[in-house]
Design a protein around this motif. Structure first.
Motif, mmCIF file in Angstrom:
data_model
loop_
_atom_site.group_PDB
_atom_site.id
_atom_site.type_symbol
_atom_site.label_atom_id
_atom_site.label_comp_id
_atom_site.label_asym_id
_atom_site.label_seq_id
_atom_site.Cartn_x
_atom_site.Cartn_y
_atom_site.Cartn_z
ATOM 1 N N GLU A 32 0.912 -1.229 0.055
ATOM 2 C CA GLU A 32 0.035 -0.092 -0.010
ATOM 3 C C GLU A 32 0.870 1.263 -0.006
ATOM 4 O O GLU A 32 0.530 2.293 -0.600
ATOM 5 N N ASP A 33 1.964 1.203 0.708
ATOM 6 C CA ASP A 33 2.851 2.233 0.930
ATOM 7 C C ASP A 33 3.683 2.606 -0.465
ATOM 8 O O ASP A 33 4.354 1.792 -1.012
ATOM 9 N N PRO A 34 3.423 3.856 -0.880
ATOM 10 C CA PRO A 34 4.247 4.108 -2.336
ATOM 11 C C PRO A 34 5.635 3.976 -2.201
ATOM 12 O O PRO A 34 6.165 3.429 -3.362
ATOM 13 N N PHE A 35 6.406 3.969 -1.317
ATOM 14 C CA PHE A 35 7.877 3.610 -1.354
ATOM 15 C C PHE A 35 8.059 2.187 -1.177
ATOM 16 O O PHE A 35 9.253 1.832 -1.888
ATOM 17 N N ARG A 36 7.391 1.503 -0.658
ATOM 18 C CA ARG A 36 7.329 -0.064 -0.650
ATOM 19 C C ARG A 36 7.019 -0.553 -2.121
ATOM 20 O O ARG A 36 7.576 -1.456 -2.675
ATOM 21 N N ARG A 37 5.938 0.101 -2.661
ATOM 22 C CA ARG A 37 5.638 -0.238 -4.056
ATOM 23 C C ARG A 37 6.808 0.017 -5.026
ATOM 24 O O ARG A 37 7.077 -0.925 -5.884
ATOM 25 N N ALA A 38 7.493 1.053 -4.547
ATOM 26 C CA ALA A 38 8.617 1.490 -5.530
ATOM 27 C C ALA A 38 9.850 0.544 -5.584
ATOM 28 O O ALA A 38 10.464 0.138 -6.599
ATOM 29 N N GLU A 39 9.939 -0.144 -4.133
ATOM 30 C CA GLU A 39 10.941 -1.201 -4.070
ATOM 31 C C GLU A 39 10.515 -2.286 -4.788
ATOM 32 O O GLU A 39 11.328 -3.145 -5.263
ATOM 33 N N ILE A 40 9.245 -2.893 -4.521
ATOM 34 C CA ILE A 40 8.840 -4.005 -5.350
ATOM 35 C C ILE A 40 8.957 -3.730 -6.893
ATOM 36 O O ILE A 40 9.379 -4.702 -7.469
ATOM 37 N N ARG A 41 8.605 -2.655 -7.424
ATOM 38 C CA ARG A 41 8.553 -2.502 -8.859
ATOM 39 C C ARG A 41 9.887 -2.254 -9.204
ATOM 40 O O ARG A 41 10.515 -2.812 -10.297
ATOM 41 N N ARG A 42 10.931 -1.865 -8.352
ATOM 42 C CA ARG A 42 12.473 -1.848 -8.955
ATOM 43 C C ARG A 42 12.933 -3.340 -9.125
ATOM 44 O O ARG A 42 13.449 -3.535 -9.906
ATOM 45 N N LEU A 43 12.595 -4.104 -8.076
ATOM 46 C CA LEU A 43 13.245 -5.535 -8.098
ATOM 47 C C LEU A 43 12.412 -6.211 -9.345
ATOM 48 O O LEU A 43 12.920 -7.434 -9.679
ATOM 49 N N MET A 44 11.098 -5.914 -9.535
ATOM 50 C CA MET A 44 10.382 -6.679 -10.875
ATOM 51 C C MET A 44 11.226 -6.369 -12.040
ATOM 52 O O MET A 44 11.364 -7.076 -12.880
ATOM 53 N N GLU A 45 11.482 -4.971 -12.137
ATOM 54 C CA GLU A 45 12.281 -4.461 -13.154
ATOM 55 C C GLU A 45 13.839 -5.283 -13.194
ATOM 56 O O GLU A 45 14.177 -5.469 -14.369
ATOM 57 N N TRP A 46 14.384 -5.094 -12.100
ATOM 58 C CA TRP A 46 15.647 -6.051 -11.917
ATOM 59 C C TRP A 46 15.466 -7.315 -12.790
ATOM 60 O O TRP A 46 16.547 -7.638 -13.394
ATOM 61 N N PHE A 47 14.610 -8.067 -12.252
ATOM 62 C CA PHE A 47 14.682 -9.347 -12.589
ATOM 63 C C PHE A 47 14.118 -9.852 -14.160
ATOM 64 O O PHE A 47 14.473 -10.553 -15.033
ATOM 65 N N LEU A 48 13.056 -8.650 -14.335
ATOM 66 C CA LEU A 48 12.359 -8.908 -15.687
ATOM 67 C C LEU A 48 12.870 -8.129 -16.722
ATOM 68 O O LEU A 48 12.901 -8.503 -18.122
ATOM 69 N N ILE A 49 13.910 -7.084 -16.549
ATOM 70 C CA ILE A 49 14.439 -6.400 -17.740
ATOM 71 C C ILE A 49 16.206 -6.643 -17.439
ATOM 72 O O ILE A 49 16.757 -7.294 -18.249
ATOM 73 N N LYS A 50 16.705 -6.220 -16.570
ATOM 74 C CA LYS A 50 18.240 -6.153 -16.235
ATOM 75 C C LYS A 50 18.874 -7.750 -16.173
ATOM 76 O O LYS A 50 19.670 -8.419 -16.983
ATOM 77 N N PHE A 51 18.059 -8.847 -15.479
ATOM 78 C CA PHE A 51 18.378 -10.232 -15.277
ATOM 79 C C PHE A 51 18.174 -10.993 -16.702
ATOM 80 O O PHE A 51 18.947 -11.385 -17.194
ATOM 81 N N GLU A 52 17.028 -10.356 -17.179
ATOM 82 C CA GLU A 52 16.625 -10.892 -18.888
ATOM 83 C C GLU A 52 17.783 -10.514 -19.863
ATOM 84 O O GLU A 52 18.040 -11.234 -20.263
ATOM 85 N N HIS A 53 18.176 -9.324 -19.687
ATOM 86 C CA HIS A 53 19.019 -8.816 -20.492
ATOM 87 C C HIS A 53 20.442 -9.189 -20.241
ATOM 88 O O HIS A 53 21.146 -9.779 -21.231
ATOM 89 N N ASP A 54 20.922 -9.395 -19.014
ATOM 90 C CA ASP A 54 22.222 -10.039 -18.793
ATOM 91 C C ASP A 54 22.322 -11.403 -18.746
ATOM 92 O O ASP A 54 23.504 -12.047 -19.246
ATOM 93 N N VAL A 55 21.183 -12.157 -18.654
ATOM 94 C CA VAL A 55 21.412 -13.523 -18.304
ATOM 95 C C VAL A 55 20.486 -14.474 -18.969
ATOM 96 O O VAL A 55 21.028 -15.267 -19.782
ATOM 97 N N ALA A 56 19.045 -14.138 -18.669
ATOM 98 C CA ALA A 56 18.172 -15.192 -19.378
ATOM 99 C C ALA A 56 17.979 -15.070 -20.666
ATOM 100 O O ALA A 56 18.050 -16.271 -21.401
ATOM 101 N N ARG A 57 17.898 -14.034 -21.285
ATOM 102 C CA ARG A 57 17.928 -13.874 -22.946
ATOM 103 C C ARG A 57 18.946 -14.886 -23.638
ATOM 104 O O ARG A 57 18.627 -15.302 -24.597
ATOM 105 N N PRO A 58 20.375 -14.168 -23.123
ATOM 106 C CA PRO A 58 21.304 -15.172 -23.904
ATOM 107 C C PRO A 58 21.179 -16.466 -23.740
ATOM 108 O O PRO A 58 21.220 -17.342 -24.450
#
Lengths: 230, 230
Positions: free
Chosen positions: B87-113
């Motif tokens: 519910e808290d906007p800053f905790r939402r931001a942290e959840i979204r940061r880690l979603m992006e970490w694994f769905l974009i950064k991990f995907e780019h660095d590791v999963a996609r290749p």
């Protein structure tokens, strides 16, 4: 005062600066050269990406999507018809789809290669990847921009604003991306009159003035860059 | 019934399947080979990416972030302590940061290749990019996975769940990414006991069962793939 770590040549940073302007959110701008991989910056955002907003209570908001969502939840929601996200979940989904289109897909296909080759490589030392532009990368970015401009023209021609009948994050993300390409003279406006009409409307907003005042070191913008009637 | 266009080897698709399971949202699964660039699919999602959810009222929700936000707004918000965003906007931001970490950064660095070289190239015809894995890409993905596992272990060791004291989208995005790498036997669990303990907890959830039952054509998973006690 909150701090926004940004870079003048970063599309995502430009997008957030315009969003801040639209909701009258003030932040101190600090330019960050991400290729320097400054340890203090990586501590704030381990992904090393821009923009990052450090709030007054020391929360680091990392990346354009997260800052935009937070801004809407914290301020935008009170703006009624000036809100940049819609109330309806499906219209929100369309706004977010186009935000991702311009901040992720356009960035990958067009902005990253052209900005890297034409702007960042001039600023980076040779051991960090600096040097002359790679003609292959320039050709790829320029081929992709034509396709993207067609899609943008189609959106601009079939809707009042890109995601529907109101200005939204979709317009600001697209205009931020286009503004950087326009700075570099990479946009063929004659071939895309509907996109031009739309960009003219976004460009005329007070929130866009700081973007049009941007000057990148050693690289003058195309002559019409800041003209509202180009 | 809503349709989810997905692929078994797509991290983002796995993430959304688990999210649907957590909030009891039912959808018919349709496997899509994006490299075929099917015109009907590109009409639904011009970006050509997975997953895409076609709702009962014919709205196309494109990509993992957009589906996850829509799911939370439409259903998650009523789940109280089982809600996958805070519910808290800053905790939402942290959840979204880690979603992006694994769905974009991990995907780019590791999963996609790794997925591209080891899985998709076996399925694609030669004229669409199929063929033998490129050892250089495999080496790069495997070097990156070690760094990512260190970060995951640090998160898992310092918090009850990745983004705080409650299961969230961050855990499901990370576990979806890890599950695909684990299928391929790319995870060194002995070197990362804290990540292992965390993954065991996510893997044991009923929402994860369909992921553990996935079998990719012509490619058996590592022997412990579906073991809850590995």
């Amino acid at each position: 005062m909150p701090i926004l770590y940004h870079h003048k040549a970063s599309t995502a940073s430009r997008f957030i600066r315009v969003c801040f302007g639209e909701v009258d959110f003030e932040a101190e701008l600090v330019e960050e050269n991400v290729w320097e991989k400054r340890p203090e910056f990586l501590k704030i955002n381990p992904a090393g990406t821009l923009p990052v907003c450090m709030t007054d209570n020391n929360h680091a908001l990392c990346g354009p999507h997260i800052i935009a969502e937070w801004l809407d939840e914290s301020f935008g929601v009170f703006k009624r018809d000036r809100r940049l996200l819609a109330e309806d979940p499906f219209r929100r989904a369309e706004i977010r789809r186009l935000m991702e289109w311009f901040l992720i897909k356009f960035e990958h296909d067009v902005a990253r290669p052209l900005v890297r080759e034409r702007v960042l490589k001039l600023m980076m030392p040779a051991d960090k990847g600096g040097g002359a532009p790679d003609p292959k990368m320039l050709r790829a970015g320029r081929a992709n921009i034509r396709q993207h401009m067609k899609y943008l023209s189609w959106l601009a021609g079939s809707r009042a604003w890109l995601a529907g009948d109101r200005l939204s994050y979709a317009d600001l993300a697209a205009a931020a991306a286009i503004s950087m390409m326009d700075y570099l003279g990479e946009i063929d406006w004659n071939a895309n009159p509907q996109a031009k009409d739309w960009y003219q409307r976004v460009k005329s907003r007070p929130s866009f003035r700081p973007i049009l005042a941007d000057r990148i070191r050693n690289l003058a913008p195309v002559s019409h860059y800041a003209d509202l009637d180009f």
